[in-house]
Design a protein around this motif. Structure first.
Motif, PDB file in Angstrom:
ATOM      1  N   ALA A 112       0.828  -1.206   0.000  1.00  9.51           N
ATOM      2  CA  ALA A 112       0.000   0.000   0.000  1.00  9.51           C
ATOM      3  C   ALA A 112       0.863   1.257   0.000  1.00  9.51           C
ATOM      4  O   ALA A 112       0.568   2.234  -0.706  1.00  9.51           O
ATOM      5  N   LEU A 113       1.956   1.249   0.770  1.00 12.59           N
ATOM      6  CA  LEU A 113       2.837   2.415   0.807  1.00 12.59           C
ATOM      7  C   LEU A 113       3.550   2.620  -0.530  1.00 12.59           C
ATOM      8  O   LEU A 113       3.678   3.753  -1.023  1.00 12.59           O
ATOM      9  N   LEU A 114       4.020   1.533  -1.127  1.00 13.78           N
ATOM     10  CA  LEU A 114       4.673   1.654  -2.430  1.00 13.78           C
ATOM     11  C   LEU A 114       3.697   2.159  -3.490  1.00 13.78           C
ATOM     12  O   LEU A 114       4.040   3.024  -4.310  1.00 13.78           O
ATOM     13  N   ALA A 115       2.478   1.628  -3.466  1.00 13.61           N
ATOM     14  CA  ALA A 115       1.475   2.071  -4.432  1.00 13.61           C
ATOM     15  C   ALA A 115       1.129   3.548  -4.225  1.00 13.61           C
ATOM     16  O   ALA A 115       0.971   4.308  -5.192  1.00 13.61           O
ATOM     17  N   THR A 116       1.042   3.978  -2.959  1.00 18.99           N
ATOM     18  CA  THR A 116       0.739   5.384  -2.668  1.00 18.99           C
ATOM     19  C   THR A 116       1.862   6.292  -3.137  1.00 18.99           C
ATOM     20  O   THR A 116       1.622   7.355  -3.726  1.00 18.99           O
ATOM     21  N   ALA A 117       3.114   5.865  -2.881  1.00 14.79           N
ATOM     22  CA  ALA A 117       4.262   6.674  -3.313  1.00 14.79           C
ATOM     23  C   ALA A 117       4.289   6.815  -4.828  1.00 14.79           C
ATOM     24  O   ALA A 117       4.537   7.908  -5.364  1.00 14.79           O
TER      25      ALA A 117
ATOM     26  N   LEU B 246       1.676   6.409  -6.902  1.00 14.25           N
ATOM     27  CA  LEU B 246       0.483   7.122  -7.351  1.00 14.25           C
ATOM     28  C   LEU B 246       0.634   8.628  -7.168  1.00 14.25           C
ATOM     29  O   LEU B 246       0.376   9.408  -8.085  1.00 14.25           O
ATOM     30  N   LEU B 247       1.080   9.044  -5.965  1.00 15.84           N
ATOM     31  CA  LEU B 247       1.239  10.469  -5.702  1.00 15.84           C
ATOM     32  C   LEU B 247       2.472  11.034  -6.398  1.00 15.84           C
ATOM     33  O   LEU B 247       2.506  12.212  -6.763  1.00 15.84           O
ATOM     34  N   GLY B 248       3.495  10.197  -6.572  1.00 13.28           N
ATOM     35  CA  GLY B 248       4.722  10.665  -7.195  1.00 13.28           C
ATOM     36  C   GLY B 248       4.609  10.856  -8.688  1.00 13.28           C
ATOM     37  O   GLY B 248       5.385  11.615  -9.275  1.00 13.28           O
ATOM     38  N   TRP B 249       3.653  10.174  -9.312  1.00 10.61           N
ATOM     39  CA  TRP B 249       3.501  10.281 -10.765  1.00 10.61           C
ATOM     40  C   TRP B 249       2.134  10.839 -11.202  1.00 10.61           C
ATOM     41  O   TRP B 249       2.031  11.513 -12.215  1.00 10.61           O
ATOM     42  N   GLY B 250       1.098  10.538 -10.414  1.00  6.05           N
ATOM     43  CA  GLY B 250      -0.257  10.744 -10.907  1.00  6.05           C
ATOM     44  C   GLY B 250      -0.822  12.141 -10.925  1.00  6.05           C
ATOM     45  O   GLY B 250      -1.357  12.586 -11.946  1.00  6.05           O
TER      46      GLY B 250
ATOM     47  N   ALA C 167       7.945   3.296   3.299  1.00  8.47           N
ATOM     48  CA  ALA C 167       8.374   2.096   2.594  1.00  8.47           C
ATOM     49  C   ALA C 167       9.848   1.784   2.865  1.00  8.47           C
ATOM     50  O   ALA C 167      10.230   0.630   3.055  1.00  8.47           O
ATOM     51  N   VAL C 168      10.682   2.826   2.888  1.00 13.02           N
ATOM     52  CA  VAL C 168      12.109   2.618   3.177  1.00 13.02           C
ATOM     53  C   VAL C 168      12.299   2.117   4.602  1.00 13.02           C
ATOM     54  O   VAL C 168      13.108   1.202   4.856  1.00 13.02           O
ATOM     55  N   MET C 169      11.569   2.673   5.551  1.00  9.90           N
ATOM     56  CA  MET C 169      11.701   2.230   6.943  1.00  9.90           C
ATOM     57  C   MET C 169      11.296   0.777   7.097  1.00  9.90           C
ATOM     58  O   MET C 169      11.971   0.001   7.811  1.00  9.90           O
ATOM     59  N   ILE C 170      10.217   0.377   6.427  1.00 10.43           N
ATOM     60  CA  ILE C 170       9.801  -1.025   6.509  1.00 10.43           C
ATOM     61  C   ILE C 170      10.859  -1.933   5.884  1.00 10.43           C
ATOM     62  O   ILE C 170      11.190  -3.000   6.421  1.00 10.43           O
TER      63      ILE C 170
ATOM     64  N   LEU D  30       0.858   8.227   6.357  1.00  9.11           N
ATOM     65  CA  LEU D  30       1.512   8.378   7.659  1.00  9.11           C
ATOM     66  C   LEU D  30       1.012   7.316   8.636  1.00  9.11           C
ATOM     67  O   LEU D  30       1.818   6.660   9.323  1.00  9.11           O
ATOM     68  N   PHE D  31      -0.287   7.117   8.708  1.00 10.38           N
ATOM     69  CA  PHE D  31      -0.831   6.104   9.611  1.00 10.38           C
ATOM     70  C   PHE D  31      -0.475   4.693   9.131  1.00 10.38           C
ATOM     71  O   PHE D  31      -0.233   3.799   9.943  1.00 10.38           O
ATOM     72  N   THR D  32      -0.467   4.494   7.819  1.00 15.37           N
ATOM     73  CA  THR D  32      -0.077   3.181   7.288  1.00 15.37           C
ATOM     74  C   THR D  32       1.360   2.852   7.651  1.00 15.37           C
ATOM     75  O   THR D  32       1.669   1.736   8.096  1.00 15.37           O
ATOM     76  N   ALA D  33       2.259   3.816   7.487  1.00 15.78           N
ATOM     77  CA  ALA D  33       3.663   3.598   7.834  1.00 15.78           C
ATOM     78  C   ALA D  33       3.817   3.378   9.332  1.00 15.78           C
ATOM     79  O   ALA D  33       4.585   2.503   9.769  1.00 15.78           O
ATOM     80  N   ALA D  34       3.092   4.149  10.143  1.00 18.54           N
ATOM     81  CA  ALA D  34       3.191   3.997  11.596  1.00 18.54           C
ATOM     82  C   ALA D  34       2.707   2.611  12.028  1.00 18.54           C
ATOM     83  O   ALA D  34       3.319   1.963  12.894  1.00 18.54           O
ATOM     84  N   ALA D  35       1.615   2.127  11.426  1.00 19.48           N
ATOM     85  CA  ALA D  35       1.102   0.805  11.771  1.00 19.48           C
ATOM     86  C   ALA D  35       2.091  -0.284  11.382  1.00 19.48           C
ATOM     87  O   ALA D  35       2.329  -1.240  12.148  1.00 19.48           O
ATOM     88  N   ALA D  36       2.698  -0.152  10.198  1.00 16.75           N
ATOM     89  CA  ALA D  36       3.645  -1.166   9.740  1.00 16.75           C
ATOM     90  C   ALA D  36       4.900  -1.189  10.605  1.00 16.75           C
ATOM     91  O   ALA D  36       5.373  -2.250  11.025  1.00 16.75           O
TER      92      ALA D  36
END
Length: 309
Positions: free
Chosen positions: A7-12, A14-18, A53-56, A295-301
């Protein structure tokens, strides 16, 4: 965990290109505040998702990051030595890439702040205080110049050439333009965008934001000045100072270049469509979601990864 990482990779991505093409439509000058909020939300969301994503990746067992956390919990022996070594070798390129980007970003920010400080010290040697305005330094020079250089004391620089060429109302409009930049901390926005571009050079959204937002900041300051002095008065004032040179680390009323000034003048004189601000709440909502969700997704992971084994 794989779902959260995906989900984090897809968000990065999506927001980075879309959103670039969509935000470009908002950057036409109809409502610069809405466009600025949209660009900053997309950039912030891209950064948060990529960082998560990098932290995970660095904490995923049995990488050294997770191994260090497990060692703190007293359970590092649960993983085989060979797996830990392999994960460590695979993590080296990621650590190097992150460190390399940080090494490029910090010096750039320090250089910008250093140039701004040197500029301020030079001004104190050649400029003097303006008795009529408590926030203005007066520079004795025939070229009409007006710009702001963020500092605690007298952050606006005005040349005697600008004083002579501008009428009282035009001068007030130019000063209000610079004060709007300072009130809204536009210099910090530019610093953050420069840092984001250094950290995320692969993102078209970040690259577009760095090129689009400066013009939007000028338009937002124009709106604040026009509200006080009138659009025509501000437009006439900008024509007088439009040929002024650029200054490192400063926000000038004339804008970054002639093309920028032409767009601003066309907008002030009503040659571009200016709809209402009905989209502002939607832009804020989308920007907050673009930042808070990753942010919440990364914190949960990360929270799952650092729990005791």
């Amino acid at each position: 965990m794989p779902v959260l990482l995906g989900a984090l990779l897809a968000t990065a991505l999506l927001l980075g290109w879309g959103p670039g093409s969509v935000l470009d439509r908002l950057s036409s000058g109809s409502d610069p505040g809405t466009a600025i909020v949209g660009w900053l939300g997309a950039v912030a969301g891209t950064f948060v998702a990529a960082t998560g994503a990098v932290m995970i990746a660095l904490l995923w067992p049995p990488t050294p990051g997770h191994g260090f956390v497990e060692w703190l919990h007293g359970c590092l022996p649960h993983h085989r030595t060979a797996a830990t070594v392999l994960a460590g070798v695979m993590s080296v390129p990621l650590l190097y890439l992150c460190g390399f980007r940080l090494m490029r970003t910090v010096p750039r920010l320090r250089e910008t702040l250093r140039r701004r400080r040197d500029h301020r010290e030079m001004l104190h040697m050649v400029a003097h205080e303006d008795e009529r305005h408590a926030d203005v330094l007066l520079l004795d020079h025939p070229i009409p110049v007006a710009y702001c250089l963020p500092s605690r004391g007298r952050p606006i620089v005005l040349s005697t050439g600008a004083q002579r060429r501008l009428t009282t109302r035009q001068l007030s409009a130019v000063l209000e333009h610079e004060r709007a930049h300072l009130r809204r901390r536009h210099h910090l926005v530019l610093l953050l965008l420069d840092a984001a571009h250094a950290l995320l050079p692969w993102s078209p959204t970040v690259r577009r934001a760095e090129s689009r937002v400066p013009l939007l900041l000028e338009m937002a300051a124009d709106d604040a000045a026009a509200h006080t002095a009138g659009r025509r008065t501000l437009a006439n004032a900008l024509r007088q100072v439009g040929g002024a040179p650029e200054f490192a680390g400063a926000l000038a009323a004339s804008g970054p270049n002639g093309g920028t000034l032409t767009k601003r003048l066309a907008r002030l004189e009503g040659q571009t469509h200016r709809p209402g601000r009905a989209g502002r709440p939607l832009a804020w909502a989308l920007s907050v979601c673009a930042t808070i969700v990753p942010l919440f997704t990364a914190a949960a992971a990360v929270g799952q990864l650092i729990l005791p084994c």
